[in-house]
Design an enzyme around this catalytic site. Structure first.
Site, PDB file in Angstrom:
ATOM      1  N   SER A 157       0.839  -1.198   0.000  1.00 14.95           N
ATOM      2  CA  SER A 157       0.000   0.000   0.000  1.00 14.95           C
ATOM      3  C   SER A 157       0.879   1.255   0.000  1.00 14.95           C
ATOM      4  CB  SER A 157      -0.962  -0.038   1.187  1.00 14.95           C
ATOM      5  OG  SER A 157      -1.943   0.965   1.092  1.00 14.95           O
ATOM      6  N   ASP A 254      -9.959  -3.534  -5.422  1.00 13.40           N
ATOM      7  CA  ASP A 254      -9.151  -2.468  -4.841  1.00 13.40           C
ATOM      8  C   ASP A 254      -9.110  -1.291  -5.801  1.00 13.40           C
ATOM      9  OD1 ASP A 254      -7.262  -0.882  -3.550  1.00 13.40           O
ATOM     10  OD2 ASP A 254      -5.584  -2.240  -3.919  1.00 13.40           O
ATOM     11  N   HIS A 284      -7.918  -4.903  -0.796  1.00  9.20           N
ATOM     12  CA  HIS A 284      -6.662  -4.166  -0.709  1.00  9.20           C
ATOM     13  C   HIS A 284      -5.777  -4.666   0.432  1.00  9.20           C
ATOM     14  CE1 HIS A 284      -3.920  -0.737  -0.856  1.00  9.20           C
ATOM     15  NE2 HIS A 284      -4.126  -0.570   0.437  1.00  9.20           N
TER      16      HIS A 284
END
Length: 312
Positions: A157, A254, A284
């Site tokens: 991320s 995502d 995600h």
């Protein structure tokens, strides 16, 4: 494809807990909510050893936790990892269980870095921390039982953003020599005005939302102009040539999926070996849930990438 049953059940549990949207709460609450993900991670795998240390950063020491894998004789690759959390949350604890599993599966020595977070420290502070940590840890690889000649940089991320940014910095500044980049659901371009279909398709209802990402980018960037800096938004770099071979892992459900996959296409267009793998039905945050099918698949894919690259 629909959500994987594990992902659907996870979202149902969050709904039962009435978890508020990230963009609607203050930063301390975001940090508390993200730390709560640890409750869904299951038991911690034992590893051969864990070392708590620090490396010098631009504004002071950066905490690092080093995992030496079980059942792996001899020098191992050194995998430097940056946690996610929208640049504002996350820490060593958030990724402790996932990285124990990754170390054991991959056979790499995994060094988890805690960088300064926004909004207390906005761009370029976290990216500068990441770059400094990579060089400092590579210099200490032998101390951790790792091979400095097998340097891997990875992140999830926001941490994937920092890993990609550090790859650009290392190219532009003459080192350290990164052998392989691994980007897990990376955020690579600002959310506002994103042209990618996944930002519309998964704009809300899948934990990580368009509004949350726009909020995190606002907290990370010091000015609107910083959004065009390739060290903040690597997808916007004019030139991606000369970067290390890269593995990009994406989740189907995502908003960030399409920009990460576009980054892979742009890398290949620039002559950089790049492999992209999408996990169907995954959210995600899948990598933070070590027992989930997608997380196990990702660890296996990372292991294969390391063995192929280093020809173990």
């Amino acid at each position: 494809m629909s959500l994987h049953p594990e992902a659907a059940a996870f979202l149902d549990r969050l709904a039962e807990q009435r978890m508020p949207p990230f963009e609607q709460v203050d930063v301390p609450t975001v940090r508390e909510l993200m730390s709560g993900l640890r409750q869904a991670q299951g038991p911690a795998e034992p590893v051969e050893s864990i070392t708590e240390t620090h490396v010098p950063g631009p504004a002071g020491p950066l905490p690092v936790r080093v995992y030496r894998p079980s059942r792996r004789p001899g020098p191992c690759p050194l995998l430097v990892f940056f946690h996610g959390g929208g640049w504002v949350a996350g820490d060593l604890e958030l990724v402790d269980k996932p990285l124990r599993s990754l170390a054991n599966t991959s056979g790499a020595v995994v060094a988890s870095v805690e960088y300064r977070r926004a909004p207390e420290t906005r761009f370029p502070g976290p990216a500068d921390d990441a770059y400094a940590a990579i060089g400092a840890l590579a210099a200490r690889a032998e101390e951790f039982g790792a091979d400095a000649g097998r340097l891997v940089v990875a992140g999830e991320s926001a941490g994937g953003n920092l890993a990609a940014a550090a790859g650009l910095m290392a190219r532009d500044r003459g080192g350290p020599a990164i052998d392989l980049l691994i980007l897990i659901c990376p955020s690579l371009a600002p959310a506002d005005g994103s042209p990618f279909a996944s930002y519309d398709q998964y704009a809300e209802g899948f934990l990580n939302t368009r509004a949350a990402m726009a909020h995190f980018w606002d907290l990370y960037l010091p000015t609107p102009e910083a959004a065009t800096d390739p060290y903040a938004a690597p997808l916007l770099a004019d030139d991606l040539g000369g970067l290390p071979p890269t593995v990009i892992l994406t989740a189907e459900c995502d908003p960030l999926r399409d920009e990460a996959e576009e980054y892979g296409r742009r890398l290949r267009g620039a002559g950089v070996p790049a492999v992209t793998r999408r996990y169907d039905g995954a959210l995600h945050v899948f990598f933070l849930l070590p027992g989930f099918t997608a997380a196990r698949q990702a660890r296996d894919d990372i292991t294969r990438a390391l063995r192929t690259h280093f020809r173990d």
